[in-house]
Enzyme design. Sequence first.
Site, mmCIF file in Angstrom:
data_model
loop_
_atom_site.group_PDB
_atom_site.id
_atom_site.type_symbol
_atom_site.label_atom_id
_atom_site.label_comp_id
_atom_site.label_asym_id
_atom_site.label_seq_id
_atom_site.Cartn_x
_atom_site.Cartn_y
_atom_site.Cartn_z
ATOM 1 N N GLN A 191 -50.892 -14.912 -6.593
ATOM 2 C CA GLN A 191 -50.498 -15.581 -5.358
ATOM 3 C C GLN A 191 -50.949 -14.834 -4.106
ATOM 4 O O GLN A 191 -50.988 -15.413 -3.022
ATOM 5 C CB GLN A 191 -48.975 -15.766 -5.342
ATOM 6 N N GLU A 211 -40.113 -14.584 -15.505
ATOM 7 C CA GLU A 211 -39.663 -15.931 -15.857
ATOM 8 C C GLU A 211 -40.318 -16.529 -17.101
ATOM 9 O O GLU A 211 -41.028 -17.537 -17.028
ATOM 10 C CB GLU A 211 -39.902 -16.871 -14.663
#
Length: 450
Positions: free
Chosen positions: A31, A169
């Site tokens: 990102q 996650e």
Amino acid sequence: MSEVDFRSPSPESYLRFPKDFLWGVSTAAHQVEGDNSNQWSDWELAGRIKSGDSCGKACDWWENAERDFDIARDLGIKALRLSLEWSRIEPEEGSFDPAALQRYRQMLEALHQRGIEPIVCLHHFTHPRWFEQRGAFLRPDAPELFERFTREVAKAVGDLCRFWVTYNEPNVYAACGYVLGEFPPGRKGQLLKALRVNRIQARAHVRAYRAIHALVPEAKVGWAQHYVVFEAVPGMANRWVASLLDRLFNHTFFDLIETGRLGFPFGLLNGRDNEVKGCCDFVGLNVYGRFHVAFDLRSARTFFANVFVPEHVPQGDPGVDRPYGEAYPRAISEAVQRAAGLGKPIYIMENGVPDAEDQIRPWLIVNVMRELHALIAQGYDIRGYLHWTLTDNFEWNEGWKLRFGLVALDPETQQRTMRSSAKLFSEIVRGNGVAIPMDEPCLPLSTTLP
Ligand code: BGC
């Protein structure tokens, strides 16, 4: 619990946090770095970014992460979580790139020079193309490959890092990649595959845990678990589907680490992995909010649950084709109560809201602090809070549409502009506490309570 000063007399409107509470921000390689070459680059090339955006240089960290590290230092931030991009470090299977490892050393040193504690994550959704092509975490030898990568990383930068997050996650990775088709490999409705991915990831987590401890004995190793509140609308069928989603999404990986096996009934199909049981030094929690759930025969892909966000609840900017979710500070309490079962220290590893105009973020931050402070006062062993994120970054399949930064970014010019939340967060970090406005109930003006 460690010795705390938060009970000491302070003005009623000021909530003081324990001494040494770790205040920070979280980021992820793909990102922020720019120009990566991994399975998400292929996803983008295949036109799967819903906004049509490209990641491009992202926040330009591969060339100049130090610019944002300066900003973090100026805000007084004490910890920064970043991920190390497996595809840069091992671009071809079995061949490691010393230049990439050197660049990561440089980044971690740059953080230390600025008085910032690095927290290293080894897998934040991305991995090399060769790993994706051979089946990623569906393959039984994935733990060996992940361990080999981890070992190279720990050898190269172990002296510079105390905190290690094996996975970001695993539940989002498996759900979005194998059930919802929103992330690569884009499979839909493959629940058993998603569960298998998580079981193999849990085994890989153990091998990485051991490899890190062998090389960095004082390391603290955990993982970051995404936790969502699924709120059923009244009615038995609604409660039933909400609790099914809760079990599958929130509890699968927790169950694996806590007990070494999947929860009922899936645990019956597979045995227990005794090595996995209890294997972590801390639990990281990524908590954003709440979804509302109603039974719906048309929603087969989501197990007959219509998952929605009512218009009147506090929320940030919507994604390309749906709302991001309700901004719900109390989700932190539910997540912490679940994590506490593991009996390990807890770090909030991500929390934030997409909010380009910074309309709701200050409210979210202050109210999350209230939750955290109350939980700590009740005895929960919460050691830190990392905000998602420092600078706007490339939000996966939403592209540049969602802006989570304390600092706004124009990806074209790379110009950065402080949002007022940056100032607020900086005051919290520097004061080790938060001033609570007296004009309760502290909701954004445009919001009415349900
Ligand atoms: C992920 C981040 C993401 C953030 C905001 C988290 O689930 O770990 O990568 O940017 O949510 O959606």
